[in-house]
Every structure is written in structure tokens, then in C-alpha cells.
Design a protein around this motif. Structure first.
Motif, PDB file in Angstrom:
ATOM      1  N   SER A  89       0.805  -1.222   0.000  1.00  0.00           N
ATOM      2  CA  SER A  89       0.000   0.000   0.000  1.00  0.00           C
ATOM      3  C   SER A  89       0.837   1.271   0.000  1.00  0.00           C
ATOM      4  CB  SER A  89      -0.945  -0.006   1.212  1.00  0.00           C
ATOM      5  OG  SER A  89      -0.204  -0.035   2.417  1.00  0.00           O
ATOM      6  N   ALA A 176      -3.834  -5.447   0.795  1.00  0.00           N
ATOM      7  CA  ALA A 176      -3.378  -4.099   0.468  1.00  0.00           C
ATOM      8  C   ALA A 176      -3.620  -3.791  -1.009  1.00  0.00           C
ATOM      9  CB  ALA A 176      -1.894  -3.961   0.793  1.00  0.00           C
ATOM     10  N   TRP A 179      -7.118  -2.889  -1.518  1.00  0.00           N
ATOM     11  CA  TRP A 179      -7.380  -1.510  -1.072  1.00  0.00           C
ATOM     12  C   TRP A 179      -6.888  -0.505  -2.107  1.00  0.00           C
ATOM     13  CZ3 TRP A 179      -4.091   2.595   0.018  1.00  0.00           C
ATOM     14  CH2 TRP A 179      -4.693   3.704   0.626  1.00  0.00           C
ATOM     15  N   GLY A 183     -10.207   0.813  -3.048  1.00  0.00           N
ATOM     16  CA  GLY A 183     -10.463   1.600  -1.855  1.00  0.00           C
ATOM     17  C   GLY A 183     -10.918   0.716  -0.701  1.00  0.00           C
ATOM     18  N   ALA A 184     -11.641   1.318   0.247  1.00  0.00           N
ATOM     19  CA  ALA A 184     -12.052   0.590   1.449  1.00  0.00           C
ATOM     20  C   ALA A 184     -12.930  -0.615   1.136  1.00  0.00           C
ATOM     21  CB  ALA A 184     -12.785   1.536   2.390  1.00  0.00           C
ATOM     22  N   GLY A 186     -12.539  -2.753  -1.225  1.00  0.00           N
ATOM     23  CA  GLY A 186     -11.744  -3.878  -1.695  1.00  0.00           C
ATOM     24  C   GLY A 186     -11.415  -4.903  -0.627  1.00  0.00           C
ATOM     25  N   PRO A 187     -10.756  -4.507   0.484  1.00  0.00           N
ATOM     26  CA  PRO A 187     -10.439  -5.485   1.530  1.00  0.00           C
ATOM     27  C   PRO A 187     -11.675  -6.119   2.146  1.00  0.00           C
ATOM     28  CG  PRO A 187      -9.144  -3.491   1.808  1.00  0.00           C
ATOM     29  CD  PRO A 187     -10.172  -3.190   0.755  1.00  0.00           C
ATOM     30  N   THR A 188     -12.768  -5.333   2.260  1.00  0.00           N
ATOM     31  CA  THR A 188     -14.005  -5.879   2.824  1.00  0.00           C
ATOM     32  C   THR A 188     -14.550  -6.991   1.941  1.00  0.00           C
ATOM     33  OG1 THR A 188     -14.553  -3.726   3.810  1.00  0.00           O
ATOM     34  CG2 THR A 188     -16.337  -5.328   3.592  1.00  0.00           C
TER      35      THR A 188
END
Length: 242
Positions: A89, A176, A179, A183-184, A186-188
Motif C-alpha cells: 500500500s 493491500a 485496497w 479503496g475501502a 476492496g479489503p471488505t
């Protein structure tokens, strides 16, 4: 970093990315031994507490209980997971701004993760050698000669440490990359997919639980590492530089 800047005209190679990551060598190389020092101190304190409570150092019960201590195994994943995230990241935008291609960045990051995994493995092998040579730190203190790392078997310790370290770093890198790409969200989304996939695999493997073999973990972790690396490249190939 100098090598990466110098190579920006021709396109930075993976080993230039390795040098870029290791510009933070103090963080990468000093933190794992520091964590191990804390683990050792806590292990000694706990051993003294049990000794004062009446346990006999070196007895069968003492050895069995001591070898169930998995602190050395669980102490590093938090730092390694964070490091896996950081190497992607924070470094990705800088590497691309210095002329690195996305493919070279992923390859260099994988080489960095392998190097760190070898470093952690070598560190634990040295600790195991000292532990065995000193009769478990002169007081029957078990830190690396524990069940989860092979009960003193250096080959099993090396294989377990290397794969688990590379696994955590690779998973961190994949999250990472998600993300950076989305953005946010993606990891979720990646976390949800991962949990569902693991749940389905666990349901399918329940009937085979009685036939479980340790090498299954080797195959599973290797598969996850490869998938994480491929995922990093797929996600970063179209990611925008922020």
C-alpha cells in the motif's frame, strides 16, 4: 532507492524493488528479534511462576506443558500482516513514480517477502540451536522447542516458519492490493469472499477429518500463497496511483 532512481530510465527490475523495500531495514530486520526478546522474557516469567507454584523443571508434566507454549508462533503474525500490507500500500505509488512497472513491483515484493521469511526462519533456527545446546536456556525453558514447531525438529520448524511467514505476508499484500485497487470496499469484499471460500472448503473436508495428514497444511498454505501473489498482480495491474 538510488538504484531504483538510476534504473527508472530503463525500467526498474524486481531486485531494485527489493532494495526499495529494504530502505527500511531497521524496521524489517530489528523488529522480529525484538518481538522474540519480549516472548522470551514472558516465557521466563511464566516458567518462574510455575516453578514457584511447585512445578518441577524437567519433569514429564513440565516438559509437556512447556511444549504446548505456542507464543513464539503467534507473536509475529500481527507485525508480519501489517508489514505485508505496508510493502504494497505505501510502496506501490512510490515505486511506480520512480519508473517501476507493475509486474516488476509485484515480483520485487514477492522476493522481499521470501527474503523476510528466510530471515525469520534463520532466526528461529538459531534460537532453537541455542535452546537445545544450553539444555533449554539452563532452566528447562521451552520457547522454540515446542509442539507447534516440531518439538525440536529443525526441518519441521524451518518448513512451518517459512510457510507461515510467507503466508501472512502474502495475504497482507493481497488485502493491500485490494485496497489500492478499490479503496475501502476492496479489503471488505476480499475478506467476505475469503471467509465464504474457507467455510465451503471446511464443510467439504469435514468427512475427511479422520484421515487428516499434516502435509495437507503445506499444500493448503502453498496454494493460498500462490493465489495471493496472483491476486496482487491482477489487482495492481489496473490500480490507479494515488
Amino acid at each position: 532507492m538510488t538504484a531504483l532512481i538510476a534504473g527508472s530510465r530503463r525500467g526498474a527490475a524486481p531486485f531494485d524493488v527489493l532494495r526499495l523495500h529494504f530502505s527500511q531495514r531497521a524496521l524489517l530486520l530489528r523488529t522480529p528479534p525484538g518481538i522474540m526478546l519480549v516472548v522470551f522474557a514472558l516465557t521466563v516469567i511464566i516458567a518462574i511462576i510455575f516453578w514457584r507454584a511447585g512445578s518441577v523443571p524437567g519433569s514429564a508434566e513440565w516438559v509437556q506443558n512447556s511444549r504446548n507454549n505456542a507464543a513464539v508462533f503467534w507473536a509475529l503474525p500481527g507485525f508480519l500482516g501489517w508489514l505485508g500490507v505496508q510493502t504494497v500500500s505505501l510502496t506501490f505509488p512510490l515505486a511506480l513514480s520512480l519508473g517501476c512497472t507493475r509486474r516488476s513491483f509485484v515480483a520485487g515484493t514477492v522476493i522481499t517477502h521470501v527474503a523476510l521469511s528466510l530471515y525469520v526462519t534463520a532466526m528461529l533456527l538459531v534460537l532453537l540451536a541455542i535452546e537445545l545446546a544450553t539444555g533449554h536456556w539452563f532452566f528447562d525453558i521451552y520457547m522454540t522447542d515446542v509442539t507447534i514447531l516440531g518439538s525440536g525438529n529443525p526441518f519441521q520448524l524451518a518448513l512451518t516458519t517459512f510457510l507461515s511467514t510467507l503466508f501472512v505476508l502474502s495475504i497482507g499484500g493481497a488485502f493491500a492490493a485490494a485496497w489500492v485497487r478499490f479503496g475501502a470496499l476492496g479489503p471488505t469484499a476480499l475478506g467476505v469472499v475469503l471467509v465464504l471460500a474457507l467455510g465451503i472448503v471446511a464443510i467439504l473436508l469435514v468427512p475427511l477429518a479422520s484421515a487428516f495428514q499434516p502435509w495437507w497444511l503445506v499444500v493448503a498454505s502453498t496454494t493460498m500463497i500462490v493465489m495471493s501473489i496472483v491476486g496482487q498482480y491482477v489487482l495492481l495491474r489496473r490500480a490507479s496511483v494515488r
